[in-house]
Design a protein around this motif. Structure first.
Motif, PDB file in Angstrom:
ATOM      1  N   ALA A 130     -88.797 -31.024  27.976  1.00 18.13           N
ATOM      2  CA  ALA A 130     -88.544 -32.641  28.236  1.00 18.13           C
ATOM      3  C   ALA A 130     -86.924 -32.386  28.590  1.00 18.13           C
ATOM      4  O   ALA A 130     -86.673 -32.901  29.846  1.00 18.13           O
ATOM      5  CB  ALA A 130     -88.577 -33.394  27.134  1.00 18.13           C
ATOM      6  N   LYS A 131     -86.001 -31.705  28.140  1.00 21.28           N
ATOM      7  CA  LYS A 131     -84.854 -31.229  28.474  1.00 21.28           C
ATOM      8  C   LYS A 131     -84.640 -30.492  29.810  1.00 21.28           C
ATOM      9  O   LYS A 131     -83.730 -31.112  30.598  1.00 21.28           O
ATOM     10  CB  LYS A 131     -84.137 -30.257  27.512  1.00 21.28           C
ATOM     11  CG  LYS A 131     -82.523 -30.183  27.760  1.00 21.28           C
ATOM     12  CD  LYS A 131     -82.022 -29.241  26.755  1.00 21.28           C
ATOM     13  CE  LYS A 131     -80.585 -29.080  27.203  1.00 21.28           C
ATOM     14  NZ  LYS A 131     -79.748 -28.169  26.273  1.00 21.28           N
ATOM     15  N   ALA A 132     -85.704 -29.625  30.259  1.00 22.34           N
ATOM     16  CA  ALA A 132     -85.538 -29.020  31.217  1.00 22.34           C
ATOM     17  C   ALA A 132     -85.964 -30.159  32.404  1.00 22.34           C
ATOM     18  O   ALA A 132     -85.363 -29.875  33.526  1.00 22.34           O
ATOM     19  CB  ALA A 132     -86.512 -28.054  31.465  1.00 22.34           C
ATOM     20  N   ARG A 133     -86.795 -30.801  32.303  1.00 26.12           N
ATOM     21  CA  ARG A 133     -87.184 -31.839  33.217  1.00 26.12           C
ATOM     22  C   ARG A 133     -86.263 -32.862  33.488  1.00 26.12           C
ATOM     23  O   ARG A 133     -85.836 -33.300  34.814  1.00 26.12           O
ATOM     24  CB  ARG A 133     -88.409 -32.866  32.698  1.00 26.12           C
ATOM     25  CG  ARG A 133     -89.784 -31.924  32.833  1.00 26.12           C
ATOM     26  CD  ARG A 133     -90.832 -32.980  32.838  1.00 26.12           C
ATOM     27  NE  ARG A 133     -92.192 -32.408  32.353  1.00 26.12           N
ATOM     28  CZ  ARG A 133     -93.142 -33.021  32.404  1.00 26.12           C
ATOM     29  NH1 ARG A 133     -93.462 -34.310  32.436  1.00 26.12           N
ATOM     30  NH2 ARG A 133     -94.408 -32.645  32.072  1.00 26.12           N
ATOM     31  N   ALA A 134     -85.426 -33.330  32.308  1.00 31.33           N
ATOM     32  CA  ALA A 134     -84.183 -34.123  32.424  1.00 31.33           C
ATOM     33  C   ALA A 134     -83.310 -33.790  33.433  1.00 31.33           C
ATOM     34  O   ALA A 134     -82.541 -34.187  34.323  1.00 31.33           O
ATOM     35  CB  ALA A 134     -83.558 -34.540  30.889  1.00 31.33           C
ATOM     36  N   ILE A 135     -82.764 -32.512  33.177  1.00 31.63           N
ATOM     37  CA  ILE A 135     -81.938 -31.789  34.127  1.00 31.63           C
ATOM     38  C   ILE A 135     -82.536 -31.676  35.526  1.00 31.63           C
ATOM     39  O   ILE A 135     -81.621 -31.573  36.311  1.00 31.63           O
ATOM     40  CB  ILE A 135     -81.494 -30.295  33.578  1.00 31.63           C
ATOM     41  CG1 ILE A 135     -80.786 -30.368  32.044  1.00 31.63           C
ATOM     42  CG2 ILE A 135     -80.874 -29.264  34.584  1.00 31.63           C
ATOM     43  CD1 ILE A 135     -80.676 -29.020  31.411  1.00 31.63           C
ATOM     44  N   GLN A 136     -83.667 -31.370  35.871  1.00 30.25           N
ATOM     45  CA  GLN A 136     -84.357 -31.323  37.061  1.00 30.25           C
ATOM     46  C   GLN A 136     -84.080 -32.602  37.647  1.00 30.25           C
ATOM     47  O   GLN A 136     -83.710 -32.826  39.027  1.00 30.25           O
ATOM     48  CB  GLN A 136     -85.773 -31.019  36.973  1.00 30.25           C
ATOM     49  CG  GLN A 136     -85.839 -29.671  36.771  1.00 30.25           C
ATOM     50  CD  GLN A 136     -87.511 -29.245  36.728  1.00 30.25           C
ATOM     51  OE1 GLN A 136     -88.474 -30.014  36.704  1.00 30.25           O
ATOM     52  NE2 GLN A 136     -87.828 -27.916  36.621  1.00 30.25           N
ATOM     53  N   LEU A 137     -84.316 -33.578  36.854  1.00 27.42           N
ATOM     54  CA  LEU A 137     -84.142 -35.205  37.523  1.00 27.42           C
ATOM     55  C   LEU A 137     -82.525 -35.446  37.720  1.00 27.42           C
ATOM     56  O   LEU A 137     -82.505 -36.016  38.943  1.00 27.42           O
ATOM     57  CB  LEU A 137     -84.562 -36.175  36.538  1.00 27.42           C
ATOM     58  CG  LEU A 137     -86.099 -36.279  36.325  1.00 27.42           C
ATOM     59  CD1 LEU A 137     -86.617 -37.188  34.942  1.00 27.42           C
ATOM     60  CD2 LEU A 137     -86.630 -36.860  37.626  1.00 27.42           C
ATOM     61  N   LEU A 138     -81.757 -35.011  37.090  1.00 26.79           N
ATOM     62  CA  LEU A 138     -80.311 -35.039  37.345  1.00 26.79           C
ATOM     63  C   LEU A 138     -79.971 -34.501  38.487  1.00 26.79           C
ATOM     64  O   LEU A 138     -79.246 -34.931  39.661  1.00 26.79           O
ATOM     65  CB  LEU A 138     -79.247 -34.504  36.204  1.00 26.79           C
ATOM     66  CG  LEU A 138     -79.355 -35.518  34.922  1.00 26.79           C
ATOM     67  CD1 LEU A 138     -78.758 -34.804  33.960  1.00 26.79           C
ATOM     68  CD2 LEU A 138     -78.715 -36.907  35.135  1.00 26.79           C
ATOM     69  N   GLN A 139     -80.468 -33.327  38.851  1.00 24.01           N
ATOM     70  CA  GLN A 139     -80.444 -32.521  40.067  1.00 24.01           C
ATOM     71  C   GLN A 139     -81.169 -33.250  41.306  1.00 24.01           C
ATOM     72  O   GLN A 139     -80.324 -33.491  42.429  1.00 24.01           O
ATOM     73  CB  GLN A 139     -81.041 -30.997  39.846  1.00 24.01           C
ATOM     74  CG  GLN A 139     -80.559 -30.260  41.174  1.00 24.01           C
ATOM     75  CD  GLN A 139     -81.017 -28.688  40.706  1.00 24.01           C
ATOM     76  OE1 GLN A 139     -81.650 -28.408  39.796  1.00 24.01           O
ATOM     77  NE2 GLN A 139     -80.354 -27.948  41.512  1.00 24.01           N
ATOM     78  N   LEU A 140     -82.323 -34.004  40.960  1.00 26.94           N
ATOM     79  CA  LEU A 140     -83.026 -34.533  42.148  1.00 26.94           C
ATOM     80  C   LEU A 140     -82.234 -35.627  42.593  1.00 26.94           C
ATOM     81  O   LEU A 140     -82.052 -36.084  43.701  1.00 26.94           O
ATOM     82  CB  LEU A 140     -84.491 -34.876  41.669  1.00 26.94           C
ATOM     83  CG  LEU A 140     -85.358 -35.927  42.462  1.00 26.94           C
ATOM     84  CD1 LEU A 140     -85.677 -35.078  43.582  1.00 26.94           C
ATOM     85  CD2 LEU A 140     -86.265 -36.528  41.759  1.00 26.94           C
TER      86      LEU A 140
END
Length: 350
Positions: A130-140
């Protein structure tokens, strides 16, 4: 063939107040397809936000009353659903971006945790994933140094960056429909353009349908596929962006278009305003609700409500000026020039 995602039929929302029953939404109809953006435009009090909150089932009951109508999402009527059933749809299938990011974010929680909580609520996955996805979203959503920003609090972000975080939270469960309620009103013009461009980019990548709520027709030109113009709780004109900008038919739409600032200041006339104010929806006027503010109003406007006339396969307007026996009144020249100037500028920026 595109899949129909949302269909709103004859939606009527009332509110009980000490002064009487406010008829906030009065028979609204529209549909939305996958990957499409519908802009709902109108002045404050026109019913835009009430309509969007009704789709999310966020109208408090009481004082709100779903008086009539149906809201079909993927063929399922949302109105009869319980709060428990709706909680599974909110965030997961339909998400909302609110106007003020400071009220949408919890100031006591790090932004990373606020995003991961949404991901974990809708997905049975390890916290590390979930943390990895959240970081990806911030990047997105275009936030630099997402690993560092993940650990920061909302007050450490600028207004534009906070709004990007709000968008990341809305996208956390990969919703099919995103409702953006005045998402750029509190931002300056430069940041506003960046957020609008971001939403367009995300839509292309994810095929997300978007309902964009705004009081400003100007921000719609490069964002929406179709436009619904609302006034006094009703949709009074509905069509593609080209229909609304190049062939507006309702005098209220003329007024909204005429009040857009010319960005290059080529138009020397004073900025137009719509005279008067919207009607009291405790006692909606008989006839056309816009009649008292309409310089082209006819006698029938004060006694009988106009039907929704069809202009073309994609274009409809609720005005007696479209009746075959009505006088043919073109768009006022001053408004035409302002629209032309604005569209030239919008194309130059698009």
């Amino acid at each position: 063939m595109r899949k129909k995602l949302l269909e709103v039929k004859n939606l009527k929302i009332n509110f009980k107040t000490y002064a009487g029953l406010v008829q906030a939404v009065r028979g609204v109809n529209f549909e939305l397809f996958e990957g499409e953006t519908l802009a709902i435009v109108g002045e404050s009090g026109s019913g835009k936000s009430v309509t969007s909150n009704a789709i999310m089932k966020l109208i408090p009951q009481p004082p709100g009353i779903y008086e009539d109508g149906e809201i079909f999402f993927e063929g399922r009527d949302l109105i009869p659903l319980s709060e428990k059933e709706m909680s599974l749809i909110r965030g997961n299938d339909i998400a909302m971006i609110f106007q003020d990011p400071m009220t949408a974010l919890n100031p006591t929680m790090r932004v990373g945790r606020q995003i991961t909580e949404v991901i974990l609520k809708h997905n049975k996955i390890p916290h590390s994933e979930a943390k990895a996805r959240a970081i990806q979203l911030l990047q997105l959503v275009g936030i630099p140094m997402p690993e560092k920003r993940f650990r920061q609090y909302p007050h450490e972000f600028s207004g534009g960056m906070r709004q990007r975080v709000v968008i990341a939270i809305a996208l956390a469960a990969d919703p099919k429909l995103l409702i953006a309620d005045e998402p750029t009103t509190a931002l300056d013009v430069t940041i506003q353009a960046q957020i609008l461009e971001l939403m367009k980019d995300i839509q292309k990548k994810r095929n997300t349908a978007i309902i964009f709520i705004t009081h400003d027709l100007g921000v719609v030109a490069n964002v929406a596929d179709r436009v619904a113009v609302m006034y006094a709780g009703q949709i009074i004109e509905y069509g593609t962006v080209n229909d609304i900008f190049y062939d507006p038919r309702h005098p209220y739409t003329w007024g909204l278009l005429g009040s857009m600032p010319d960005l290059k200041n080529d138009v020397k006339e004073e900025l137009r305003t719509i005279p008067g104010s919207p009607p009291d929806l405790i006692h909606p006027p008989i006839g056309d609700a816009f009649a008292a503010r309409n310089e082209f109003a006819m006698a029938i406007d004060y006694v009988k409500e106009p039907p929704m006339f069809q202009v073309s396969d994609t274009h409809y307007a609720k005005t007696w000026l479209l009746h075959p026996n009505a006088p043919k009144i073109p768009v006022p020249e001053s408004i035409s020039r302002r629209i032309e100037g604005y569209l030239k500028e919008a194309k130059g920026n698009g």
